[in-house]
Design a protein around this motif. Structure first.
Motif, mmCIF file in Angstrom:
data_model
loop_
_atom_site.group_PDB
_atom_site.id
_atom_site.type_symbol
_atom_site.label_atom_id
_atom_site.label_comp_id
_atom_site.label_asym_id
_atom_site.label_seq_id
_atom_site.Cartn_x
_atom_site.Cartn_y
_atom_site.Cartn_z
ATOM 1 N N ILE A 427 0.829 -1.113 0.044
ATOM 2 C CA ILE A 427 0.020 -0.111 0.082
ATOM 3 C C ILE A 427 0.860 1.078 -0.116
ATOM 4 O O ILE A 427 1.513 1.322 0.895
ATOM 5 C CB ILE A 427 -1.159 -0.051 1.209
ATOM 6 C CG1 ILE A 427 -1.996 -1.190 1.250
ATOM 7 C CG2 ILE A 427 -1.839 1.523 1.380
ATOM 8 C CD1 ILE A 427 -2.691 -1.488 2.548
ATOM 9 N N GLY A 428 0.877 2.035 -0.964
ATOM 10 C CA GLY A 428 1.846 2.989 -1.135
ATOM 11 C C GLY A 428 3.091 2.419 -1.340
ATOM 12 O O GLY A 428 3.588 1.694 -2.024
ATOM 13 N N ASP A 429 4.121 3.288 -0.446
ATOM 14 C CA ASP A 429 5.545 2.799 -0.383
ATOM 15 C C ASP A 429 5.845 1.683 0.750
ATOM 16 O O ASP A 429 6.915 1.570 1.168
ATOM 17 C CB ASP A 429 6.546 3.969 -0.158
ATOM 18 C CG ASP A 429 6.412 4.725 1.103
ATOM 19 O OD1 ASP A 429 5.419 4.308 1.654
ATOM 20 O OD2 ASP A 429 7.171 5.731 1.078
ATOM 21 N N SER A 430 4.522 1.226 1.465
ATOM 22 C CA SER A 430 4.783 0.385 2.626
ATOM 23 C C SER A 430 4.423 -1.153 2.178
ATOM 24 O O SER A 430 3.586 -1.383 1.324
ATOM 25 C CB SER A 430 3.993 0.803 3.467
ATOM 26 O OG SER A 430 4.468 2.052 4.315
ATOM 27 N N ALA A 431 5.056 -1.938 2.803
ATOM 28 C CA ALA A 431 4.613 -3.477 2.790
ATOM 29 C C ALA A 431 4.058 -4.004 4.094
ATOM 30 O O ALA A 431 4.994 -3.815 4.900
ATOM 31 C CB ALA A 431 5.778 -4.314 2.114
#
Length: 503
Positions: A427-431
């Motif tokens: 999600i976005g730049d997160s895992a």
């Protein structure tokens, strides 16, 4: 184009994300693994030189072009992607991290919705993301167009923004202009056959797909002016426009579209859908003003799927009716129609029924498609992409909001599935990794990312307490679309795992 097994022969890029599922139920693991492999095989490598305008009647195509970031969405023997299919595949593409592909494809449809087209987007484009697919486009006044697609592209743009966090969805003039016109001029231009009072409802012509149809149900010969799938999609487009406007900082515009959505939903429930229940509910109007009831396939199940029907006994009776019809003589012959049924039932908290339809779609993947030239059902790209999206948004109840650095979850595990876990959910730049144990315990790991996320863990029902990492908190509840949830909000920093349990 494709090999003998239906796989693309052009090179495909390495996937941006590699989500992995484990579970107490081996069926969902098998299903997800197959869907991930298959969906990735449909992705086009940007910069590839490939044929244009390939279809079953023109197998060599006409010329070549440079392919953009994109993926197959539509018949596997055609060199392009379709608005209806792409809209339904977008969530699965988001699970795979195909944000560049989603944006390029959405933008190409947005750019095609010109005044000459009366703000309809093209129905299909080649993989170069600019050339209209010739089998569906003959001239600016003679091309395939269906009312729900215009609205779905607005809704799906908002969803793509929430998955990716990409501000282009707010700042790109072509996209923003499309949202505004699709929810304003488009509705006004295509509203003249039926008097809906103060509310405007976009209409089709009743004259076939090349003149503009009101419904996705192409197998029907009904001369529809207004249809349940169109009005439901219009409602969601208004909500999406409000959300995008609020994110852009235009609160007045957001308020205006929230009011338009409320007015349209109120009109639908008080007047448009009639007073009947189940088979007696109205799901469309003909060009001469006749109300249509009974089974309309897409123009039936889109109404609860788009959540335009108010929660309560009438909606529950209609969901029962949809399941009965689709399970019997009313079953659609084309697999791509059936792929909507899990979404319909998950959105309305019918977890066991939704899971039944996911398994039904998957178990028919090796059956010959009703269009013999297409290959097997599993070689219809919508099958693999939708099963991915339904695992994450459906079974796991994930609602991403990358721009706000938040996500909400709720377990929708069906009977007999004790636990389900996904890793490398981007999600976005997160895992993230997310695990649900039953309906009342969830764990979220923020594996990597630049900023903390606020996680709202929801559990259906009213519980006395909620524990966060073993520490009890006062329970809070909220009602969403007629369902009461107990929830807890907690900040999950990168590298941290949080477990929330209700009761």
């Amino acid at each position: 184009m494709t090999g003998r097994d239906g796989e693309p022969v052009t090179p495909t890029p390495l996937p941006p994300a590699d989500p992995r599922v484990t579970s107490s139920d081996p069926k969902i693991v098998e299903m997800f693994d197959w869907s991930k492999r298959k969906a990735n095989s449909w992705v086009q490598l940007p910069g590839t030189q490939g044929p244009l305008n390939v279809d079953e009647n023109n197998t060599a195509g006409s010329g070549t072009g440079t392919y953009a970031a994109s993926y197959w969405a539509g018949y596997a023997n055609r060199s392009g992607y379709y608005s209806r299919d792409m809209a339904h595949q977008l969530a699965g593409a988001g699970v795979l991290g195909l944000h560049a592909e989603n944006k390029a494809m959405l933008r190409s449809f947005a750019a095609s919705a010109t005044p000459a087209h009366k703000y309809y987007p093209a129905w299909a484009l080649n993989f170069d993301a600019k050339t209209y697919l010739s089998i569906d486009y003959r001239s600016p006044t003679n091309f395939v167009r269906e009312v729900p697609a215009t609205f779905e592209l607005v809704q799906k743009s908002e969803e793509a923004y929430r998955w990716s966090g990409d501000r282009s969805y707010l700042d790109d003039p072509a996209l923003w202009d499309f949202y505004r016109r699709a929810t304003d001029e488009f509705v006004t231009l295509h509203d003249g056959l039926k008097d809906n009072g103060a509310v405007k409802v976009a209409e089709g012509t009743g004259k076939g797909i090349f003149q503009g149809t009101a419904s996705y149900n192409e197998q029907s010969s009904e001369p529809l002016a207004e249809a349940g799938d169109a009005i439901g999609s219009q409602y969601q487009a208004y909500l999406a426009m409000a959300s995008l406007a609020r994110s852009k900082g235009d609160c007045a515009l957001a308020d205006r579209y929230e009011a338009k959505a409320r007015d349209l939903k109120a009109y639908f429930n008080s007047t448009w859908s009639g007073t009947g229940s189940g088979a007696a509910m109205v799901r469309g109007y003909t060009t001469d003003g006749r109300a249509l009831t009974g089974w309309g396939k897409e123009n039936s199940w889109f109404m609860p799927m788009k959540q335009i029907i108010e929660p309560g006994p009438r909606r529950e009776a209609y969901l029962d009716y949809i399941d009965q019809q689709a399970s019997g003589a009313g079953r659609p012959s084309n697999i791509e129609a059936l792929t909507y049924l899990p979404d319909t039932f998950f959105r309305n908290n019918r977890n066991d029924t939704a899971w039944k339809w996911m398994k039904d779609v998957y178990d028919h993947k090796d059956v010959q498609h009703v269009n013999a030239k297409q290959g097997t059902n599993g070689d219809y790209p919508e099958v693999s992409f939708t099963l991915l999206g339904q695992t994450v948004e459906g079974l796991m109840g994930v609602v991403p909001d990358a721009p706000a650095r938040t996500l909400s979850t709720r377990s929708r595990l069906p009977s007999g599935m004790d636990w389900l876990r996904i890793e490398d959910l981007r999600i976005g730049d997160s895992a993230f990794s997310l695990r649900h144990d039953g309906a009342a315990k969830s764990s979220l790991t923020h594996g990597s990312g630049s900023s903390p996320y606020t996680w709202e863990a929801r559990f259906p029902g009213a519980y006395a307490t909620v524990t966060v990492d073993g520490v009890a908190r006062p329970a809070r509840t909220k009602v969403v679309d007629g369902v009461t949830y107990t929830y807890a909000s907690t900040v999950v920093a990168p590298g941290r795992t949080v477990t929330v349990q209700a009761g």
